[in-house]
Design a protein around this motif. Structure first.
Motif, mmCIF file in Angstrom:
data_model
loop_
_atom_site.group_PDB
_atom_site.id
_atom_site.type_symbol
_atom_site.label_atom_id
_atom_site.label_comp_id
_atom_site.label_asym_id
_atom_site.label_seq_id
_atom_site.Cartn_x
_atom_site.Cartn_y
_atom_site.Cartn_z
ATOM 1 N N PRO A 176 0.788 -1.234 0.000
ATOM 2 C CA PRO A 176 0.000 0.000 0.000
ATOM 3 C C PRO A 176 0.820 1.284 0.000
ATOM 4 C CG PRO A 176 -1.025 -1.596 1.437
ATOM 5 C CD PRO A 176 0.266 -2.212 0.974
ATOM 6 N N GLU A 177 1.931 1.311 0.741
ATOM 7 C CA GLU A 177 2.697 2.552 0.840
ATOM 8 C C GLU A 177 3.353 2.945 -0.483
ATOM 9 O OE1 GLU A 177 5.338 -0.764 2.610
ATOM 10 O OE2 GLU A 177 3.237 -0.145 2.629
ATOM 11 N N TYR A 178 3.514 1.978 -1.400
ATOM 12 C CA TYR A 178 4.151 2.315 -2.673
ATOM 13 C C TYR A 178 3.354 3.379 -3.412
ATOM 14 C CZ TYR A 178 5.910 2.074 -7.393
ATOM 15 O OH TYR A 178 6.434 2.411 -8.609
ATOM 16 N N PHE A 179 2.057 3.141 -3.548
ATOM 17 C CA PHE A 179 1.253 4.082 -4.321
ATOM 18 C C PHE A 179 1.077 5.409 -3.592
ATOM 19 C CE2 PHE A 179 0.136 0.449 -6.926
ATOM 20 C CZ PHE A 179 0.137 1.021 -8.177
ATOM 21 N N ASP A 180 1.056 5.395 -2.258
ATOM 22 C CA ASP A 180 1.024 6.661 -1.516
ATOM 23 C C ASP A 180 2.223 7.516 -1.907
ATOM 24 O OD1 ASP A 180 -1.301 6.201 -0.136
ATOM 25 O OD2 ASP A 180 -0.301 5.209 1.533
ATOM 26 N N THR A 181 3.393 6.905 -1.876
ATOM 27 C CA THR A 181 4.624 7.623 -2.196
ATOM 28 C C THR A 181 4.673 8.009 -3.674
ATOM 29 O OG1 THR A 181 5.769 6.374 -0.469
ATOM 30 C CG2 THR A 181 7.137 7.520 -2.083
ATOM 31 N N MET A 182 4.345 7.042 -4.525
ATOM 32 C CA MET A 182 4.421 7.239 -5.970
ATOM 33 C C MET A 182 3.603 8.442 -6.418
ATOM 34 S SD MET A 182 5.523 5.848 -8.879
ATOM 35 C CE MET A 182 5.085 5.677 -10.602
ATOM 36 N N PHE A 183 2.379 8.507 -5.993
ATOM 37 C CA PHE A 183 1.494 9.533 -6.515
ATOM 38 C C PHE A 183 1.632 10.863 -5.775
ATOM 39 C CE2 PHE A 183 -0.367 5.589 -8.036
ATOM 40 C CZ PHE A 183 -0.424 5.878 -9.386
ATOM 41 N N THR A 184 2.133 10.825 -4.561
ATOM 42 C CA THR A 184 2.483 12.078 -3.887
ATOM 43 C C THR A 184 3.597 12.778 -4.663
ATOM 44 O OG1 THR A 184 1.851 11.303 -1.696
ATOM 45 C CG2 THR A 184 3.463 13.080 -1.781
ATOM 46 N N LEU A 185 4.621 12.029 -5.016
ATOM 47 C CA LEU A 185 5.746 12.608 -5.750
ATOM 48 C C LEU A 185 5.341 12.993 -7.170
ATOM 49 C CD1 LEU A 185 8.569 10.180 -4.558
ATOM 50 C CD2 LEU A 185 8.151 12.509 -3.798
ATOM 51 N N ALA A 186 4.487 12.189 -7.803
ATOM 52 C CA ALA A 186 4.027 12.520 -9.157
ATOM 53 C C ALA A 186 3.281 13.852 -9.156
ATOM 54 C CB ALA A 186 3.134 11.411 -9.696
ATOM 55 N N ILE A 208 11.016 17.797 -7.003
ATOM 56 C CA ILE A 208 10.763 16.391 -7.339
ATOM 57 C C ILE A 208 10.865 16.219 -8.852
ATOM 58 C CG2 ILE A 208 9.190 14.445 -7.107
ATOM 59 C CD1 ILE A 208 10.163 15.680 -4.447
ATOM 60 N N VAL A 209 11.713 15.307 -9.303
ATOM 61 C CA VAL A 209 11.899 15.080 -10.733
ATOM 62 C C VAL A 209 11.716 13.599 -11.041
ATOM 63 C CG1 VAL A 209 13.450 17.043 -11.050
ATOM 64 C CG2 VAL A 209 14.403 14.803 -10.467
ATOM 65 N N ARG A 210 11.176 13.325 -12.215
ATOM 66 C CA ARG A 210 10.999 11.942 -12.660
ATOM 67 C C ARG A 210 12.319 11.431 -13.242
ATOM 68 N NH1 ARG A 210 7.124 8.281 -14.189
ATOM 69 N NH2 ARG A 210 5.440 9.651 -13.518
ATOM 70 N N THR A 211 12.666 10.194 -12.916
ATOM 71 C CA THR A 211 13.933 9.630 -13.386
ATOM 72 C C THR A 211 13.781 8.773 -14.634
ATOM 73 O OG1 THR A 211 13.656 7.743 -11.892
ATOM 74 C CG2 THR A 211 14.919 9.648 -11.079
ATOM 75 N N LYS A 212 12.554 8.369 -14.962
ATOM 76 C CA LYS A 212 12.353 7.565 -16.176
ATOM 77 C C LYS A 212 10.919 7.674 -16.624
ATOM 78 C CE LYS A 212 11.405 3.228 -13.725
ATOM 79 N NZ LYS A 212 11.732 1.805 -13.598
#
Length: 534
Positions: free
Chosen positions: A449-459, A530-534
């Motif tokens: 669950p924490e993956y998507f919290d982090t992923m979309f916060t940064l996005a 925050i920058v995207r790496t790929k």
């Protein structure tokens, strides 16, 4: 009689290279032919060309059976465009079996005796759809009992029905005029899973919504497969301006919300204009999407065979050497071992009466289950045979499917703490290692669950180009991410970035030094972006 064979070749070969015209001419109605091959290796091409040419020379016809209405529509377009509808008739399994009533012989349309070849496309339909469709055995029995047609079964996922077919041949050997040990003629091309770039597993209910936001923000495309038409429609409503919705036409509640013009254009052009195609498994086989902008496929499909078929809807071109010209990212809704255990318990409860009836007969069954009513049995495995004095019968395909699923779920649980993920990762050619019961290095990711919290916060912050200047802003971001190492929240840009890399999240904190006016004075500050790496 044709000679039994089990012919296997390289995963980069095509069906037309595997099966020659000379071999086809040795096939007989007595022994079924299985072509096991994944998507994009020319199963349909073989029927439309090699088999078509042979049937036309013989003055015979081919009945091509497909399990989804939308697949029929797309295939009819292709057949008519190629001018081959003079030999090939196309129908759904449902329409085919509907033309035999329970008390009469075949009607005029789709009489199997009129065809020299009956092709069962995606024949996993017989067992996979038996999970919810209690009449798949009707079409199967009609095909297998036809003494005049060569029977060809094609799929990438037909293991369950293949074992059932062997039993059928053994039990009916005398009537068929074959040896009891006769096996189907089988040709196999191993599935090439190299089209998967990254394989991800996730658990969150809202993962689809978050991924939709990301896809729309990037301006790319994705296909979402959801088991529930209700969930698919509710997701579609949130992104209606950027999405197209699809479900079964037989779904009385949600089919009315489909834009049929857009869907017909999609079938004809093999691509869609919107960012998202949100669909149920009604597109699990046969429909082709050849759109290079579709970079991701996301799935919440319980049945493994259907899940694999759904993955193959994004058709990817191959190079001359057979390798894929491009790749896609695949996201799969995972199941915990506890969920798998619950599924096993439910399935065992469903099949217990059927197994008892199968073993003990109807008289003993009613002693054990005196109040049983086939008309209200939700599983549908036991039915009343109106052609044979209303006696209770077991739908063997439905029973076989449940028994197979119980075995598979048990196998998954026994693999590891993440049994479902481990099984699928192995199947799709992904390697992994274990240490103290945890997966520590892998070519696939299990998104907790924490993956998507982090992923979309940064996005979100990356899209908004947010700058974190003072300590309070950075502290707020640190608390929002709450990334931990050795039980403690990491706070510096360096340690946060290390955790993001370890989690496989494609974002980093970019730290730059610049001058800013603070309280009227120019001061050196460290800014986080925050920058995207790929």
């Amino acid at each position: 009689m044709a000679t039994n064979t089990n012919k296997k070749v390289s995963k980069n070969k095509r069906v037309s290279e595997l099966i020659t015209k000379e071999e086809v001419k040795t096939w007989t109605p007595d022994v079924p032919v299985i072509i096991e091959a994944g998507t994009g290796v020319g199963k349909s091409y073989f029927i439309k060309n090699t088999l078509y040419d042979i049937a036309k020379e013989e003055g015979q016809k081919i009945l091509f059976l497909i399990h989804r209405r939308k697949c029929v529509d797309q295939f009819i377009m292709e057949i008519e465009a190629d001018g081959k509808d003079d030999v090939i008739d196309i129908a759904t399994y449902q329409k085919f079996s509907a033309h035999k009533s329970i008390f009469s012989d075949f009607d005029e349309e789709y009489n199997p005796y009129d065809y020299a070849y009956i092709v069962s496309d995606e024949y996993h339909y017989f067992t996979e759809d038996a999970k919810f469709n209690d009449s798949t055995d009707i079409a199967y029995d009609m095909i297998m009992s036809c003494p005049t047609a060569v029977k060809i079964f094609m799929s990438a996922t037909g293991e369950n029905i293949e074992s059932y077919m062997r039993d059928y041949l053994n039990e009916n050997a005398e009537n068929l005029g074959i040896s009891p040990d006769t096996k189907p003629i089988k040709y196999r091309i191993p599935t090439n899973w190299s089209f998967i770039n990254q394989l991800y597993f996730f658990y969150r209910e809202d993962a689809f919504e978050r991924k939709a936001e990301e896809v729309i923000a990037k301006g790319t495309k994705a296909i979402f497969f959801l088991e529930s038409a209700k969930k698919a429609y509710e997701l579609y409503k949130k992104f209606a301006d950027n999405a197209i919705f699809c479900c079964s036409e037989s779904n009385k509640e949600y089919a009315k919300y489909m834009d049929k013009n857009k869907l017909n254009q999609m079938l004809e052009n093999e691509k869609f204009d919107e960012n998202l195609l949100i669909t149920t498994a009604c597109l699990d086989a046969g429909v082709n999407i050849k759109d290079k902008d579709v970079k991701e496929v996301m799935l919440d499909i319980s049945d493994l065979g259907s899940l694999i078929q759904c993955m193959g809807r994004r058709r990817i071109a191959r190079k001359t050497n057979g390798a894929y010209a491009e790749k896609i990212d695949v996201y799969i809704r995972a199941k915990t071992n506890e969920q798998l255990g619950g599924m096993i318990t439910q399935m065992k409860k469903e099949i217990e009466p059927a197994q008892f009836l199968d073993f003990n007969g109807e008289d003993e069954f009613y002693k054990q289950y005196p109040r049983f009513n086939a008309n209200v049995d939700k599983s549908g495995i036991i039915y009343t045979d109106r052609k044979q004095g209303n006696h209770l019968k077991v739908n063997q395909l439905m029973l076989r499917k449940r028994e197979s699923d119980i075995k598979l779920c048990t196998e998954m649980i026994n693999l590891s703490e993440y049994g479902y993920c481990t099984y699928l990762a192995d199947k799709f050619g992904r390697k992994h290692k274990y240490k103290r019961g945890e997966i520590i290095r892998m070519r696939y990711e299990i998104y907790k669950p924490e993956y998507f919290d982090t992923m979309f916060t940064l996005a979100r912050y990356a899209e908004e180009k947010t700058e974190f200047c003072d300590k309070s802003q950075k502290d707020k971001l640190v608390q929002e991410l709450s990334l931990k190492k050795n039980g403690r929240i990491v706070k510096t840009a360096k340690t946060i970035n290390e955790r993001l890399v370890a989690m496989g999240i494609p974002f980093q904190i970019q730290e730059t030094r610049t001058k800013r006016k603070i309280d009227g004075c120019s001061k050196d500050v460290r800014i986080w972006k925050i920058v995207r790496t790929k």
